[in-house]
Design a protein around this motif. Structure first.
Motif, PDB file in Angstrom:
ATOM      1  N   GLN A   1       0.838  -1.075  -0.067  1.00  0.00           N
ATOM      2  CA  GLN A   1      -0.001  -0.037   0.043  1.00  0.00           C
ATOM      3  C   GLN A   1       0.777   1.359  -0.071  1.00  0.00           C
ATOM      4  O   GLN A   1       0.381   2.249  -0.598  1.00  0.00           O
ATOM      5  CB  GLN A   1      -0.970   0.095   1.378  1.00  0.00           C
ATOM      6  CG  GLN A   1      -1.967  -0.995   1.008  1.00  0.00           C
ATOM      7  CD  GLN A   1      -2.741  -1.397   2.248  1.00  0.00           C
ATOM      8  OE1 GLN A   1      -2.366  -0.759   3.315  1.00  0.00           O
ATOM      9  NE2 GLN A   1      -3.682  -2.145   2.242  1.00  0.00           N
TER      10      GLN A   1
ATOM     11  N   LYS B   1       2.211  -5.619  -3.928  1.00  0.00           N
ATOM     12  CA  LYS B   1       0.912  -5.317  -4.238  1.00  0.00           C
ATOM     13  C   LYS B   1       0.450  -6.276  -5.348  1.00  0.00           C
ATOM     14  O   LYS B   1      -0.737  -6.945  -5.092  1.00  0.00           O
ATOM     15  CB  LYS B   1       0.896  -4.033  -5.096  1.00  0.00           C
ATOM     16  CG  LYS B   1      -0.274  -3.244  -4.842  1.00  0.00           C
ATOM     17  CD  LYS B   1      -0.382  -1.934  -5.612  1.00  0.00           C
ATOM     18  CE  LYS B   1      -0.937  -0.789  -4.586  1.00  0.00           C
ATOM     19  NZ  LYS B   1      -0.650   0.699  -5.232  1.00  0.00           N
TER      20      LYS B   1
ATOM     21  N   SER C   1      -2.313  -9.276  -4.384  1.00  0.00           N
ATOM     22  CA  SER C   1      -3.923  -9.592  -5.501  1.00  0.00           C
ATOM     23  C   SER C   1      -3.968 -10.965  -5.859  1.00  0.00           C
ATOM     24  O   SER C   1      -5.107 -11.304  -6.249  1.00  0.00           O
ATOM     25  CB  SER C   1      -3.908  -8.404  -6.441  1.00  0.00           C
ATOM     26  OG  SER C   1      -2.926  -8.974  -7.477  1.00  0.00           O
TER      27      SER C   1
ATOM     28  N   ASP D   1     -12.323   0.980  -1.560  1.00  0.00           N
ATOM     29  CA  ASP D   1     -11.234   0.726  -2.336  1.00  0.00           C
ATOM     30  C   ASP D   1     -10.754   1.870  -3.087  1.00  0.00           C
ATOM     31  O   ASP D   1     -10.415   2.899  -2.626  1.00  0.00           O
ATOM     32  CB  ASP D   1     -11.625  -0.444  -3.187  1.00  0.00           C
ATOM     33  CG  ASP D   1     -11.788  -1.884  -2.720  1.00  0.00           C
ATOM     34  OD1 ASP D   1     -11.028  -2.042  -1.486  1.00  0.00           O
ATOM     35  OD2 ASP D   1     -12.582  -2.702  -2.748  1.00  0.00           O
ATOM     36  N   ASN D   2     -11.135   1.961  -4.382  1.00  0.00           N
ATOM     37  CA  ASN D   2     -10.626   2.889  -5.215  1.00  0.00           C
ATOM     38  C   ASN D   2     -11.227   4.500  -5.250  1.00  0.00           C
ATOM     39  O   ASN D   2     -11.528   5.308  -6.327  1.00  0.00           O
ATOM     40  CB  ASN D   2     -10.457   2.550  -6.729  1.00  0.00           C
ATOM     41  CG  ASN D   2      -9.572   1.296  -6.902  1.00  0.00           C
ATOM     42  OD1 ASN D   2      -8.296   1.263  -6.239  1.00  0.00           O
ATOM     43  ND2 ASN D   2      -9.873   0.461  -7.484  1.00  0.00           N
TER      44      ASN D   2
ATOM     45  N   SER E   1     -11.614   8.204  -3.061  1.00  0.00           N
ATOM     46  CA  SER E   1     -11.154   9.003  -1.922  1.00  0.00           C
ATOM     47  C   SER E   1     -12.472  10.050  -1.383  1.00  0.00           C
ATOM     48  O   SER E   1     -13.366  10.016  -2.305  1.00  0.00           O
ATOM     49  CB  SER E   1      -9.946   9.933  -2.449  1.00  0.00           C
ATOM     50  OG  SER E   1     -10.461  10.883  -3.647  1.00  0.00           O
TER      51      SER E   1
ATOM     52  N   SER F   1     -13.084  12.171  -4.378  1.00  0.00           N
ATOM     53  CA  SER F   1     -13.845  11.648  -5.470  1.00  0.00           C
ATOM     54  C   SER F   1     -15.132  11.226  -5.138  1.00  0.00           C
ATOM     55  O   SER F   1     -16.208  11.636  -5.916  1.00  0.00           O
ATOM     56  CB  SER F   1     -13.158  10.290  -6.169  1.00  0.00           C
ATOM     57  OG  SER F   1     -13.259   9.344  -5.146  1.00  0.00           O
TER      58      SER F   1
END
Lengths: 413, 413
Positions: free
Chosen positions: A16, B27, B31, B255-256, B258, B261
């Protein structure tokens, strides 16, 4: 002397974040002449943290541990280290007061686990944390120095500078016999700089020269060794003079400066105040300067106008100009600079308009950027650029270019 | 299965570069569900490289080594690994031809040491390097997989994707049986979150929960394993529901995302456009949103007014108000928000005024911050905060708090 750096935190092993703390600490140690022999990253697991602490104890004289000092059950650096160091952990009163005060001020209830952050080794040196909760600690044990620091980079750096580096210099009577200076250049690419200095770079062994590129500028690290610090510094001074003869016109400063701080200082010296009109840079230009202390003496403000309508309403660009030339144009950039100078009562005004992407705009490709500049009573000028890369990179390049333009225009005034 | 990543290279220990390879590999492994237990960085020294290889051999099943495959005497990864693996090193013909061709094309004489880059383990799998000279290698030995990759990030990544990850999936029959979700919360501290979830955190082994604090917000990683990916995802879904029952009012996404956003998407959904008036945040608030693609549909602009005079001139704060209450006041923040809303023709307007430090201002301490907010036709509201830390931290906290306030006000509209 052997040093090693251990980062504790599962988030690092999940990828991360990168272990930039390890890099930063190594750089500081290198400049003091302390050799770092190993970096390790280990997760928040008692057995594995203990194992790595044992291995460090067996091979290193200075052991820096970052992370694992927080309030949660996962934070187990203190407890793991205690098994080697053997000292009791006590509550540091000053740290505890700070933690309690924080919760009081924020009108939140302090949960019991927060007390843990104030725990320090009985015979250690406590380094008060100005930026956060858990203090840093230096514990001398069995001829070794154990140094515990928070994992948050700003807290770690602040404690290193204020406490750890002075301690190491004192305790190990380090001589600054390795000295380095980082010279910064703007307006010249890394390969051009390297090319112009190639003879110097390949011939030199002491000092050595190492170029380092970043967005829109280049650093050049000169590192010299000598019997004494003075001898090393003298070698650097001689080399620096030679370098400045070749690429001096791109040089803006050394070591703890940035192009933003250089521009701030130049504005201050001239008694100039700065105003901006920003479209694609969206506040990023002025933000870089406001981030610095002392900004209030040189900054008026910035008009961030992200739509054509706002450029009309807030910056006073004529609708007819926008209709004829578009907002991404020489004409619009020029008017934005002139009007920002007037509205913000500035001595130096700069404007940014362009396409950050990912989509094209007004028929222009991402990367097309116009920067307008007006200084005192001079005629305004506009510069056009075509930057490459992502939205983020294009905006960063535009901001950096803005500082470069101001720097080159006012450095010799 | 246990994996570890070792980077070989003195430049990493001098702090010249960060070990971003370690992060990237971790990373990718995460995954695929391959747990990474340790990262190490070691210098170009035979004894120390050997020691760390021995330690890795004793504890890990998959050992990834980056760096030390180049042509110089310093590059000793192969030789150190040979002492454990025991196989002969042979010249790989394809790699050797590539190296020779490179020198031929560049009209340079190939020095003998370059042959070294083509050496591979006798029984290993060779991974041809499209981006550079030295090939990657996978060597199975004593039940372990040793993976050797160049240190140059682009070469390493390319070989990982084309060779290493497919190999690991094949050899270890990896299923996506480890799944994780990062939940984000704002307006609640790490320790309070952990306290509220303490029963869940301490009881759970599958899924596991790990809080991660950053400036002004908290992440919570849920990680589950299952026979299949679906089974793991189902476990996460159940856990997530329980968590949301307890702390759902602080949750903004997973997750993706912020907070920026999230606010952008909420503004978009409501058809709202945003305007700001910024003093101490100095463009940092609006910049965070403009950094995102799609900003132009929700942003009007920001009036960055850094001096009292600019607050009068640009934002229209009355001189009498400033005289009576000062610029760092409830009244000034309220007027800034109301006027920004009008001037910028915004649906949502936010204002920031306060003391970033390091010095006090208007008799108020660094960290004192007022944030004003007006949404559509609602009455404006002003919030006062006392933030801790450096200039940078105070400004970042103010910006994050601004997004938090907007989020909480418009999420349920």
């Amino acid at each position: 002397m052997k040093a090693e750096v251990i980062a504790v935190g599962t988030e690092l092993l999940l990828g991360q974040i990168a272990n930039t703390n390890g890099q930063w600490i190594s750089k500081e140690f290198a400049s003091l002449g302390i050799p770092v022999y190993q970096h390790s990253v280990v997760g928040d697991n008692m057995k594995r943290v203990e194992d790595i602490f044992q291995a460090a104890h067996s091979r290193s004289d200075v052991i820096v541990v970052t992370g694992g000092l927080g309030p949660t059950e996962d934070d187990l650096t203190r407890e793991a280290a205690q098994k080697i160091i053997g000292q009791r952990l006590l509550e540091d009163q000053q740290a505890m007061e700070k933690i309690a005060l924080y919760y009081e001020k924020n009108k939140q209830t302090m949960t019991a686990n927060n007390r843990k952050q104030a725990l320090v080794f009985e015979e250690g040196i406590v380094l008060p944390n100005q930026e956060g909760m858990a203090p840093g600690q230096i514990v001398e044990h069995d001829g070794r120095a154990w140094i515990f620091l928070p994992g948050v980079p700003s807290e770690m750096k602040s404690l290193m500078k204020s406490g750890v580096l002075p301690y190491l210099q004192r305790s190990y009577k380090l001589q600054s016999d390795i000295v380095s200076e980082m010279m910064y250049f703007i307006g010249i690419g890394e390969s051009t700089l390297e090319n112009k200095l190639s003879a110097l770079i390949s011939q030199q062994t002491n000092p050595t020269l190492a170029p380092l590129a970043s967005v829109g500028e280049v650093g050049l690290r000169i590192t010299a060794t000598g019997e004494t610090g003075d001898e090393a510094r003298e070698k650097i001074a001689v080399m620096k003079e030679t370098i400045l003869e070749i690429v001096g016109s791109y040089y803006y400063g050394s070591d703890n400066v940035s192009i933003e701080s250089t521009v701030r200082d130049l504005l201050n010296k001239r008694g100039y105040r700065l105003g901006a009109a920003e479209s694609l840079t969206g506040g990023k230009f002025i933000e870089r300067l406001i981030a610095l202390p002392g900004a209030s003496t040189v900054i008026q403000g910035s008009l961030v106008a992200y739509t054509p309508l706002m450029k009309e309403k807030v910056i006073g660009v004529a609708p007819s100009l926008i209709k004829e030339h578009g907002t991404i144009s020489n004409e619009c950039a020029e008017t934005m600079a002139i009007n920002a100078k007037r509205i913000l009562e500035a001595d130096v005004a700069i404007s940014f308009t362009g396409v950050a992407g990912p989509e094209s705009s007004e028929g222009q490709e991402p990367g097309t950027v116009f920067i307008g500049l007006q200084i005192a009573d001079e005629r305004p000028s506009v510069y056009q650029f075509q930057f490459e890369g992502s939205r983020d990179k294009i905006r960063s390049r535009a901001v950096k270019k803005g500082y470069e333009l101001i720097f080159h225009h006012i450095k010799n005034l």
